[in-house]
Structure formats: structure tokens, C-alpha cells
Scaffold this motif. Structure first.
Motif, PDB file in Angstrom:
ATOM      1  N   GLY A  60       0.794  -1.231   0.000  1.00 40.26           N
ATOM      2  CA  GLY A  60       0.000   0.000   0.000  1.00 40.26           C
ATOM      3  C   GLY A  60       0.820   1.272   0.000  1.00 40.26           C
ATOM      4  N   GLY A  63       2.423   2.698  -2.465  1.00 41.94           N
ATOM      5  CA  GLY A  63       2.265   3.533  -3.661  1.00 41.94           C
ATOM      6  C   GLY A  63       3.139   3.105  -4.836  1.00 41.94           C
ATOM      7  N   LYS A  64       3.724   1.902  -4.763  1.00 46.34           N
ATOM      8  CA  LYS A  64       4.641   1.448  -5.830  1.00 46.34           C
ATOM      9  C   LYS A  64       3.897   1.217  -7.150  1.00 46.34           C
ATOM     10  N   SER A  65       2.812   0.446  -7.088  1.00 48.79           N
ATOM     11  CA  SER A  65       2.075   0.147  -8.330  1.00 48.79           C
ATOM     12  C   SER A  65       1.469   1.411  -8.915  1.00 48.79           C
ATOM     13  N   THR A  66       0.981   2.293  -8.058  1.00 45.81           N
ATOM     14  CA  THR A  66       0.397   3.542  -8.558  1.00 45.81           C
ATOM     15  C   THR A  66       1.471   4.360  -9.287  1.00 45.81           C
TER      16      THR A  66
END
Ligand SMILES: Nc1ncnc2c1ncn2[C@@H]1O[C@H](COP(=O)(O)OP(=O)(O)OP(=O)(O)O)[C@@H](O)[C@H]1O
Length: 311
Positions: free
Chosen positions: A37, A39-42
Motif C-alpha cells: 500500500g 504507492g509502488k504500483s500507482t
């Protein structure tokens, strides 16, 4: 090859990626780490034009991530999580489809697909339908999909999740081969030893903010400055009171303890040279003296410690 300035994304008025500025050069492997959660994928989605930044800018292979999305995507190979294969088609057909999207056809296509499937260890399964693949085989096919069209920028979201040790070793070697070819490699992973082994630089993101960024030595240095240094000293020829007395005046030492024949010295800086000289001056012989080097795992745990898993 990848650069961002103050990249920010809000969801429900809350910044899940906050003011992120970093760059990754050609021939560099960058490990982008953070707890679930964080923020890596975002961030990765913003780099690929799949999510619009709320503010900030970025470029991938020289193309603007907001205005030149198609050019950005042409320059990238991506292993997303989860991956999107045509399960009813074979590994070969999936890569064939992918190559065609990139305008690769005919003999070139056949050669690229065969060579890439060999490289990821799927030669014997190339005509097997993907729905019959194990998780690790799908992961290997995902890696093949990233590299098959030879893009300058390669992004991997948890590339070795579900891969066996040999597969993970193959992946590491493949990354080093791609690096040597000048590719820009951006990967997220929760496997710390792997990141430590192959990444040139590492960034750790927490609550959307980059908390620490640099090569492993720089991270160790930053961590030690924050947490303090720990030295292990073994001495011959002189007794404990003499040792303690000899180092007692050294600035920065906060404590000295005995453990298994060693002196364990905690200090606010690296005092190893001062310690060595002080012991020698009193006639002691330093037989071992080293500064404890934290692992990437310890650094990660420390940097992310107060953070809870976010909903
Ligand atoms: N479409 C969305 N709408 C609202 N919130 C979202 C959306 N996508 C992601 N988020 C939130 O943004 C935060 C960051 O999510 P993200 O998927 O980027 O994390 P991550 O670092 O990739 O996590 P993980 O390691 O678990 O994959 C999370 O709190 C998540 O719930």
C-alpha cells in the motif's frame, strides 16, 4: 531514461504518491521498495500513462508520461501484477500477439519469440496453452513478454514472486544481461537479498513518499548515521581495564560492552581508526575490528517501521 518531478496522485483527497522525484538511467537497475500500500504500483501506472498524476511530471525514454503515452508504452516492456495473458492460447501465440502489437512480423518475429522462450526456460512448454501453466511458468512467460520486443525500458512488478530458486537465479542473470545491454530496469520486489544482489540503486517509499534513495553503501551509511554505528573489537596482550581506559576518551563512543570475547562498541560515528590507534598505543594487539553492516532487510524494516498496512 525514467525521471519524475514531484509526481503526486491523490485518491479520495489523500496522497497515495506524494511529491516523488527520482531518475533511473540507461544501464541501471533501480529497486523500488515499500510496504504493502506504499504507492509502488500507482507510481508504475503513472509512469505508463495508466493512471493520470494529480500533479507533477515525468518522462520515460524521453517521452512525457501525460502527453506522449503511446510513445512511452512503445518504449517499455512491463510485467504487471497480475499479468494479462490469453489463457486459451499457447506461450508462443501469446508472445506472437505481443510482438505484432509492436510491429514485429515474419522471420524476425519467429526468431525473437523462440529465442526469448529459450531464455526464460520455457522452450519445452512453448506450445502448451497458458491455462495449463503453473504460477512460476506464468511468471517466466511474463518476463518473456517484457523482453521479447527488446524495449529500452523494462519494468517488473514483483518479478520473482512464485518463481523457484533456479528461476530466480535465471531472472537475476537475465537482468544483469539486460543491464549490460544498456536497458533501464525498474523493479518492485519484497525479496530483499535479490534487490541487494542486482540493484544499482534502491528507493524506499512509505505512504507515497521516498524515504531513502541511493546505492546500497549510501543506504547503509544513512542508516548508520541515523541508528548509530556498532563496532566489534577483539584485542590481545592487554586486559579489559586497559582496553576500556584506552578508548574511553574517544569522541562519539556511547557504550562499550563485552560479548563472547569481543568488545561491542556503540558510537555515533565510525570510530574504528581511533579505536585501533588507541589500543595500539597501550601495547595491545587488535586481532579483529569491524563495523557492523546492516542488511537491506534491516534498513527496510527500520525505514518502514511505524507504518501499518493501509486499506
Ligand atoms: N483506484 C484506486 N482508488 C482508490 N485508492 C487506490 C486505488 N488504487 C490504489 N489505491 C490506494 O493507493 C494506495 C497505494 O496502492 P498501491 O497499489 O500503489 O500500493 P503498492 O505499494 O503497490 O502495494 P503492494 O505492495 O501491496 O502491491 C493504497 O492505499 C491503495 O488502497
Amino acid at each position: 531514461m525514467i525521471e519524475t518531478q514531484s509526481l503526486t496522485r491523490l485518491y479520495d483527497q489523500k496522497a497515495v504518491v506524494n511529491n516523488l522525484s527520482f531518475s533511473v538511467g540507461a544501464g541501471e537497475i533501480f529497486g523500488f521498495l515499500g510496504p504493502n500500500g506504499a504507492g509502488k504500483s500507482t507510481t508504475m501506472k503513472m509512469l505508463l500513462g495508466l493512471v493520470q498524476p494529480t500533479s507533477g511530471t515525468g518522462k520515460v525514454a524521453g517521452h512525457d508520461i501525460i502527453h506522449d503515452v503511446l510513445e512511452v508504452r512503445k518504449a517499455c516492456g512491463v510485467l504487471p501484477d497480475p499479468y494479462g495473458f490469453y489463457e486459451n492460447q499457447t506461450a508462443w501465440q501469446n508472445l506472437e500477439f505481443y510482438c505484432k502489437l509492436y510491429g514485429i512480423r515474419g522471420k524476425e518475429l519467429e526468431e525473437k519469440v523462440d529465442k526469448t522462450l529459450d531464455k526464460v526456460g520455457l522452450h519445452d512448454a512453448k506450445h502448451k496453452k497458458v491455462h495449463k501453466f503453473s504460477k512460476g511458468m506464468k511468471q517466466r512467460l511474463g518476463v518473456a513478454q517484457v523482453i521479447v520486443h527488446d524495449p529500452p525500458v523494462m519494468m517488473f512488478d514483483e518479478p520473482t514472486a512464485g518463481i523457484d530458486p533456479q528461476g530466480a537465479e535465471d531472472f537475476r542473470n537475465l537482468m544483469l544481461e539486460m543491464k549490460a545491454k544498456g536497458k533501464t530496469i525498474f523493479l518492485t520486489s519484497h525479496v530483499m537479498p535479490e534487490v541487494e544482489a542486482i540493484c544499482d540503486r534502491i528507493g524506499i517509499i512509505v505512504n507515497g513518499e521516498m524515504k531513502i534513495c541511493g546505492n546500497v553503501d549510501q543506504l547503509v551509511d544513512q542508516f548508520s548515521r541515523r541508528q548509530g554505528y556498532q563496532l566489534r573489537l577483539r584485542v590481545k596482550e592487554i586486559d579489559e581495564p586497559v582496553v576500556r581506559n584506552s578508548i574511553s576518551g574517544i569522541t562519539g563512543i556511547s557504550s562499550v560492552a563485552r560479548n563472547n570475547g569481543f568488545y561491542v562498541i556503540n558510537a555515533s560515528e565510525d570510530v574504528s581508526e581511533d579505536v585501533s590507534r588507541a589500543v595500539c598505543r597501550t601495547g595491545g594487539l587488535v586481532t579483529e575490528l569491524d563495523v557492523y553492516r546492516p542488511t537491506l532487510n534491516e534498513i527496510f524494516l527500520e525505514v518502514t517501521r511505524p507504518v501499518q498496512v493501509k486499506e
